[in-house]
Design a protein around this motif. Structure first.
Motif, short mmCIF file in Angstrom:
data_model
loop_
_atom_site.label_atom_id
_atom_site.label_comp_id
_atom_site.label_asym_id
_atom_site.label_seq_id
_atom_site.Cartn_x
_atom_site.Cartn_y
_atom_site.Cartn_z
N ASP A 50 0.84 -1.19 0.00
CA ASP A 50 0.00 0.00 0.00
C ASP A 50 0.87 1.24 0.00
OD1 ASP A 50 -2.89 0.90 2.07
OD2 ASP A 50 -1.96 1.90 0.36
N LEU A 51 0.59 2.18 -0.90
CA LEU A 51 1.33 3.45 -0.92
C LEU A 51 1.15 4.20 0.39
CD1 LEU A 51 3.02 5.46 -2.56
CD2 LEU A 51 0.89 6.40 -3.47
N ARG A 52 0.02 3.98 1.06
CA ARG A 52 -0.19 4.62 2.36
C ARG A 52 0.85 4.15 3.38
NH1 ARG A 52 -4.90 3.42 -0.13
NH2 ARG A 52 -6.46 5.09 -0.28
N VAL A 53 1.24 2.89 3.30
CA VAL A 53 2.25 2.34 4.20
C VAL A 53 3.56 3.10 4.02
CG1 VAL A 53 3.63 0.30 4.73
CG2 VAL A 53 1.21 0.05 4.18
N VAL B 236 -2.14 10.77 -1.13
CA VAL B 236 -2.01 9.60 -2.01
C VAL B 236 -3.16 9.42 -2.99
CG1 VAL B 236 -0.62 8.43 -0.27
CG2 VAL B 236 -3.07 7.96 -0.39
N ARG B 237 -4.35 9.94 -2.71
CA ARG B 237 -5.45 9.69 -3.64
C ARG B 237 -5.22 10.35 -5.00
NH1 ARG B 237 -10.39 7.92 -2.11
NH2 ARG B 237 -10.73 7.88 -4.36
N PRO B 238 -4.88 11.67 -5.07
CA PRO B 238 -4.58 12.24 -6.39
C PRO B 238 -3.34 11.63 -7.02
CG PRO B 238 -5.00 13.97 -4.77
CD PRO B 238 -4.82 12.69 -4.01
N ALA B 239 -2.48 11.01 -6.20
CA ALA B 239 -1.26 10.39 -6.72
C ALA B 239 -1.52 8.99 -7.27
CB ALA B 239 -0.20 10.31 -5.62
N GLY B 240 -2.77 8.51 -7.21
CA GLY B 240 -3.10 7.25 -7.84
C GLY B 240 -3.40 6.10 -6.92
N ALA B 241 -3.40 6.32 -5.62
CA ALA B 241 -3.72 5.22 -4.70
C ALA B 241 -5.20 4.87 -4.85
CB ALA B 241 -3.42 5.62 -3.26
N PRO B 242 -5.54 3.59 -4.86
CA PRO B 242 -6.95 3.20 -4.96
C PRO B 242 -7.71 3.62 -3.70
CG PRO B 242 -5.58 1.29 -4.48
CD PRO B 242 -4.64 2.43 -4.77
N PRO B 243 -9.03 3.73 -3.79
CA PRO B 243 -9.82 4.11 -2.61
C PRO B 243 -9.53 3.19 -1.44
CG PRO B 243 -11.18 4.09 -4.58
CD PRO B 243 -9.87 3.49 -4.97
#
Length: 441
Positions: free
Chosen positions: A308-311, A334-341
């Motif tokens: 996960d990019l959030r990690v 991370v959301r505008p950077a492409g992380a899924p919901p």
């Protein structure tokens, strides 16, 4: 031979000691050989550092932020002089700023050229303040973090983040080695408000795209710089992925009918580069790009980047910036950077290998490897000589640091307006875009 009296012997020893002190010169910690091959005598105590440009600013901010004599913008609750970064300045202007801020050392990070070395020599001659140049390209980044950490008196900190950088870079390179060459995406990096300025391969801002194994569509235009292009040129390139530096370009690319035929737009592969407190690819082009390198790998190769990019974002901001992000701030990044919901927390079987992570064999014994989006196991645990790292929990309370540019985050007050820029630190050349003025051509 007659014996000398104790008083005479004492006088002789004092004379010898005085001679040795004079011969040795003033006390200093060491001579430092910088990236330009210059031998620079460092002071015994380094309390105040003037960054010559923003690459050096983020380097010192990561290692020893309390030693910064000034910054280019307000960071958190820091109240230091605000420095105006301007291209094509003079040694006299840099010297005036260094003396006014009582700097003990000037650090310049980035691409090392003969002109920059000459500039450093001229500033040192005017001020008597040591001025060092360091190469913070990806290949040298781990060594730079260690060496600068050592001379700033934070060697343990430098070793820690240096190991982190080493593993992050090696992990990406290892994954790319098993990636088929014909699967590399064609990428356009849209800079500026209109998105029609881009970087060429070999430039500091383009290095992360090169290192992440993608094909820069601007390659036919040359190397090592940035350039303006036309709308027709971008349509002809028709990239698979577009990275937008500014929110205005990001919105225009996704919403304007002028771009609807681009493959990246049709396939929803337009992403906004995070930019707070420092950009992930540029602004500046320093050690802040480590998180950008990881991010690009998840954007370019989502099938081989399960973590996960959030990690990685939570871990990097805590490790490098000492910033505990809130859940809302992580999402804003991370959301505008492409992380899924964000999905409901799900256990992940096996150890999580993220940015700067160590191999799974180094995981603490007894670890179940069960990780959720709310409780994240840091990747730095289990390294040689290290104790198992604590769990990185994305906090729900307001972050203690203000992050300008993240938008309205619940529980976080907007940052105060920065004071007017002081007389600038005038580095030769330009790396990153700290202001909205056009880059020199």
């Amino acid at each position: 031979m007659p014996l000398r009296s104790p008083a005479a012997c004492c006088a002789a020893l004092l004379l010898l000691a005085a001679f040795l002190v004079i011969a040795a010169g003033p006390a200093r910690s060491a001579d430092f050989i910088d990236a330009a091959g210059r031998r620079v005598a460092l002071p015994a105590q380094i309390g105040r550092i003037l960054p010559a440009e923003r690459n050096a600013e983020v380097l010192v901010f990561v290692l020893a932020p309390e030693k910064l004599a000034g910054m280019s913008r307000v960071q958190g609750r820091a109240r230091r002089p605000i420095l105006g970064w301007r291209p094509r300045s003079t040694p006299a202007s840099m010297a005036e700023t260094a003396q006014r801020l009582r700097a003990d050392l000037i650090i310049d990070a980035g691409t090392v050229t003969p002109d920059r070395a000459l500039f450093a020599d001229q500033v040192s001659q005017l001020t008597g303040i040591p001025y060092i140049l360091v190469d913070d390209s990806f290949a040298r980044m781990p060594a730079v973090l260690r060496s600068i950490g050592a001379i700033l008196g934070v060697g343990g900190r430098g070793d820690d983040v240096g190991i982190y950088a080493e593993h992050a870079i090696a992990d990406l390179r290892g994954r790319l080695l098993i990636r088929p060459a014909d699967s590399r995406p064609r990428v356009y990096y849209a800079r500026g408000a209109d998105g029609l300025t881009t970087v060429l391969p070999g430039s500091p801002a383009g290095e992360a795209i090169d290192a992440a194994g993608a094909i820069n569509v601007a390659t036919p235009l040359g190397r090592g710089a940035e350039t303006a292009i036309s709308r027709e040129q971008l349509l002809a390139w028709d990239p698979d992925v577009i990275i937008a530096e500014r929110h205005a370009a990001y919105d225009a690319l996704r919403r304007s009918p002028a771009w609807r035929h681009l493959s990246a737009v049709r396939n929803k592969r337009v992403y906004l580069e995070p930019g707070s407190p420092f950009g992930w690819l540029a602004d500046p082009t320093g050690v802040n790009r480590l998180i950008g390198l990881h991010w690009l790998s998840t954007v370019f190769y989502p099938d081989m980047s399960p973590e996960d990019l959030r990690v990685a974002t939570c871990d990097f901001y805590d490790k490098f910036y000492r910033i505990k992000l809130t859940n809302a701030q992580v999402e804003a990044i991370v959301r505008p950077a492409g992380a899924p919901p964000l999905q409901a927390p799900q256990p992940i079987n096996g150890p999580l290998v993220g940015l700067g992570a160590v191999p799974s064999s180094a995981s603490p014994s007894g670890s179940s490897g069960m990780v959720t989006t709310q409780t994240i196991t840091q990747g730095m645990s289990g390294m040689s000589g290290a104790t198992p790292a604590a769990t990185c929990v994305v906090p729900t309370a307001p972050t203690p640091h203000l992050l300008p540019g993240l938008g309205p985050t619940p529980g976080v007050s907007p940052p105060a307006t920065p004071p007017a820029a002081a007389p600038g630190v005038p580095p030769p050349g330009r790396r990153g875009h700290p202001t909205d003025e056009p880059a020199p051509r």
